[in-house]
Design a protein around this motif. Sequence first.
Motif, PDB file in Angstrom:
ATOM      1  N   UNK A  46       0.829  -1.207   0.000  1.00 40.50           N
ATOM      2  CA  UNK A  46       0.000   0.000   0.000  1.00 40.50           C
ATOM      3  C   UNK A  46       0.861   1.254   0.000  1.00 40.50           C
ATOM      4  N   UNK A  47       0.326   2.323  -0.586  1.00 42.12           N
ATOM      5  CA  UNK A  47       1.023   3.610  -0.613  1.00 42.12           C
ATOM      6  C   UNK A  47       0.547   4.558   0.477  1.00 42.12           C
ATOM      7  N   UNK A  48      -0.638   4.304   1.021  1.00 48.82           N
ATOM      8  CA  UNK A  48      -1.179   5.142   2.086  1.00 48.82           C
ATOM      9  C   UNK A  48      -0.917   4.472   3.436  1.00 48.82           C
ATOM     10  N   UNK A  49      -0.391   5.221   4.399  1.00 45.32           N
ATOM     11  CA  UNK A  49      -0.079   4.617   5.702  1.00 45.32           C
ATOM     12  C   UNK A  49      -1.321   4.260   6.503  1.00 45.32           C
ATOM     13  N   UNK A  50      -1.173   3.209   7.298  1.00 37.30           N
ATOM     14  CA  UNK A  50      -2.212   2.843   8.253  1.00 37.30           C
ATOM     15  C   UNK A  50      -2.136   3.741   9.473  1.00 37.30           C
ATOM     16  N   UNK A  51      -0.907   4.113   9.839  1.00 34.44           N
ATOM     17  CA  UNK A  51      -0.684   4.970  11.005  1.00 34.44           C
ATOM     18  C   UNK A  51       0.633   5.715  10.823  1.00 34.44           C
ATOM     19  N   UNK A  52       0.643   6.989  11.200  1.00 39.32           N
ATOM     20  CA  UNK A  52       1.849   7.816  11.149  1.00 39.32           C
ATOM     21  C   UNK A  52       2.173   8.233  12.577  1.00 39.32           C
ATOM     22  N   UNK A  53       3.431   8.071  12.960  1.00 39.38           N
ATOM     23  CA  UNK A  53       3.857   8.396  14.318  1.00 39.38           C
ATOM     24  C   UNK A  53       4.529   9.759  14.359  1.00 39.38           C
ATOM     25  N   UNK A  54       4.478  10.394  15.497  1.00 34.53           N
ATOM     26  CA  UNK A  54       5.078  11.712  15.680  1.00 34.53           C
ATOM     27  C   UNK A  54       6.561  11.569  16.023  1.00 34.53           C
ATOM     28  N   UNK A  55       7.247  10.776  15.222  1.00 42.98           N
ATOM     29  CA  UNK A  55       8.683  10.555  15.392  1.00 42.98           C
ATOM     30  C   UNK A  55       9.344  10.857  14.063  1.00 42.98           C
ATOM     31  N   UNK A  56      10.231  11.857  14.052  1.00 44.10           N
ATOM     32  CA  UNK A  56      10.911  12.212  12.826  1.00 44.10           C
ATOM     33  C   UNK A  56      12.003  11.189  12.516  1.00 44.10           C
ATOM     34  N   UNK A  57      11.992  10.694  11.309  1.00 43.91           N
ATOM     35  CA  UNK A  57      12.990   9.708  10.888  1.00 43.91           C
ATOM     36  C   UNK A  57      14.395  10.272  11.051  1.00 43.91           C
ATOM     37  N   UNK A  58      14.561  11.545  10.750  1.00 46.08           N
ATOM     38  CA  UNK A  58      15.879  12.182  10.847  1.00 46.08           C
ATOM     39  C   UNK A  58      16.393  12.277  12.282  1.00 46.08           C
ATOM     40  N   UNK A  59      15.516  12.089  13.282  1.00 42.54           N
ATOM     41  CA  UNK A  59      15.945  12.158  14.680  1.00 42.54           C
ATOM     42  C   UNK A  59      16.516  10.828  15.178  1.00 42.54           C
ATOM     43  N   UNK A  60      16.377   9.784  14.381  1.00 42.87           N
ATOM     44  CA  UNK A  60      16.883   8.461  14.763  1.00 42.87           C
ATOM     45  C   UNK A  60      18.382   8.376  14.553  1.00 42.87           C
ATOM     46  N   UNK A  61      19.047   7.464  15.259  1.00 39.55           N
ATOM     47  CA  UNK A  61      20.456   7.201  14.946  1.00 39.55           C
ATOM     48  C   UNK A  61      20.578   6.826  13.465  1.00 39.55           C
ATOM     49  N   UNK A  62      21.706   7.169  12.866  1.00 43.43           N
ATOM     50  CA  UNK A  62      21.885   7.010  11.421  1.00 43.43           C
ATOM     51  C   UNK A  62      21.536   5.608  10.922  1.00 43.43           C
ATOM     52  N   UNK A  63      21.994   4.572  11.606  1.00 40.05           N
ATOM     53  CA  UNK A  63      21.747   3.196  11.152  1.00 40.05           C
ATOM     54  C   UNK A  63      20.255   2.858  11.190  1.00 40.05           C
ATOM     55  N   UNK A  64      19.555   3.337  12.228  1.00 41.27           N
ATOM     56  CA  UNK A  64      18.118   3.082  12.329  1.00 41.27           C
ATOM     57  C   UNK A  64      17.355   3.870  11.271  1.00 41.27           C
ATOM     58  N   UNK A  65      17.756   5.119  11.055  1.00 45.55           N
ATOM     59  CA  UNK A  65      17.103   5.951  10.036  1.00 45.55           C
ATOM     60  C   UNK A  65      17.248   5.303   8.654  1.00 45.55           C
ATOM     61  N   UNK A  66      18.421   4.759   8.362  1.00 45.26           N
ATOM     62  CA  UNK A  66      18.638   4.098   7.072  1.00 45.26           C
ATOM     63  C   UNK A  66      17.704   2.903   6.905  1.00 45.26           C
ATOM     64  N   UNK A  67      17.519   2.137   7.977  1.00 45.49           N
ATOM     65  CA  UNK A  67      16.591   0.998   7.922  1.00 45.49           C
ATOM     66  C   UNK A  67      15.170   1.477   7.636  1.00 45.49           C
ATOM     67  N   UNK A  68      14.753   2.552   8.282  1.00 44.37           N
ATOM     68  CA  UNK A  68      13.404   3.087   8.085  1.00 44.37           C
ATOM     69  C   UNK A  68      13.247   3.617   6.662  1.00 44.37           C
ATOM     70  N   UNK A  69      14.248   4.333   6.151  1.00 44.25           N
ATOM     71  CA  UNK A  69      14.165   4.852   4.784  1.00 44.25           C
ATOM     72  C   UNK A  69      14.037   3.711   3.769  1.00 44.25           C
ATOM     73  N   UNK A  70      14.712   2.598   4.027  1.00 40.83           N
ATOM     74  CA  UNK A  70      14.624   1.434   3.128  1.00 40.83           C
ATOM     75  C   UNK A  70      13.313   0.677   3.319  1.00 40.83           C
ATOM     76  N   UNK A  71      12.763   0.730   4.517  1.00 43.03           N
ATOM     77  CA  UNK A  71      11.538   0.012   4.847  1.00 43.03           C
ATOM     78  C   UNK A  71      11.864  -1.280   5.581  1.00 43.03           C
ATOM     79  N   UNK A  72      11.178  -1.510   6.679  1.00 44.15           N
ATOM     80  CA  UNK A  72      11.376  -2.711   7.494  1.00 44.15           C
ATOM     81  C   UNK A  72      10.091  -3.527   7.405  1.00 44.15           C
ATOM     82  N   UNK A  73      10.184  -4.694   6.813  1.00 40.73           N
ATOM     83  CA  UNK A  73       9.014  -5.552   6.626  1.00 40.73           C
ATOM     84  C   UNK A  73       8.916  -6.552   7.769  1.00 40.73           C
ATOM     85  N   UNK A  74       7.706  -6.690   8.303  1.00 41.82           N
ATOM     86  CA  UNK A  74       7.450  -7.668   9.364  1.00 41.82           C
ATOM     87  C   UNK A  74       6.191  -8.447   9.019  1.00 41.82           C
TER      88      UNK A  74
END
Length: 76
Positions: free
Chosen positions: A33-61
């Motif tokens: 899907x292209x539309x999010x189910x939920x958006x959190x009030x957490x800026x991706x850029x505020x994460x540690x670099x390695x975690x931000x990179x994972x989020x930018x790539x997408x983490x599938x569960x």
Amino acid sequence: MKRTIKITAVVLASEMYVLRDYNGRIAVFACGDDEPLEVFDIFTSSLPKSEAERVYKGITVEGGEALQRLIEDFTG
């Protein structure tokens, strides 16, 4: 159409979700899907670099329990 997600302990194993960046914030998507189910009030850029990179790539569960654990990892 915007959908909401209610995470419970009883889910189908085939439910796939992706946690990724959406307009600079962490968001949960149903796989494909292209539309999010939920958006959190957490800026991706505020994460540690390695975690931000994972989020930018997408983490599938798979499944709601795994999604809940992943969300808790990022939201505390």
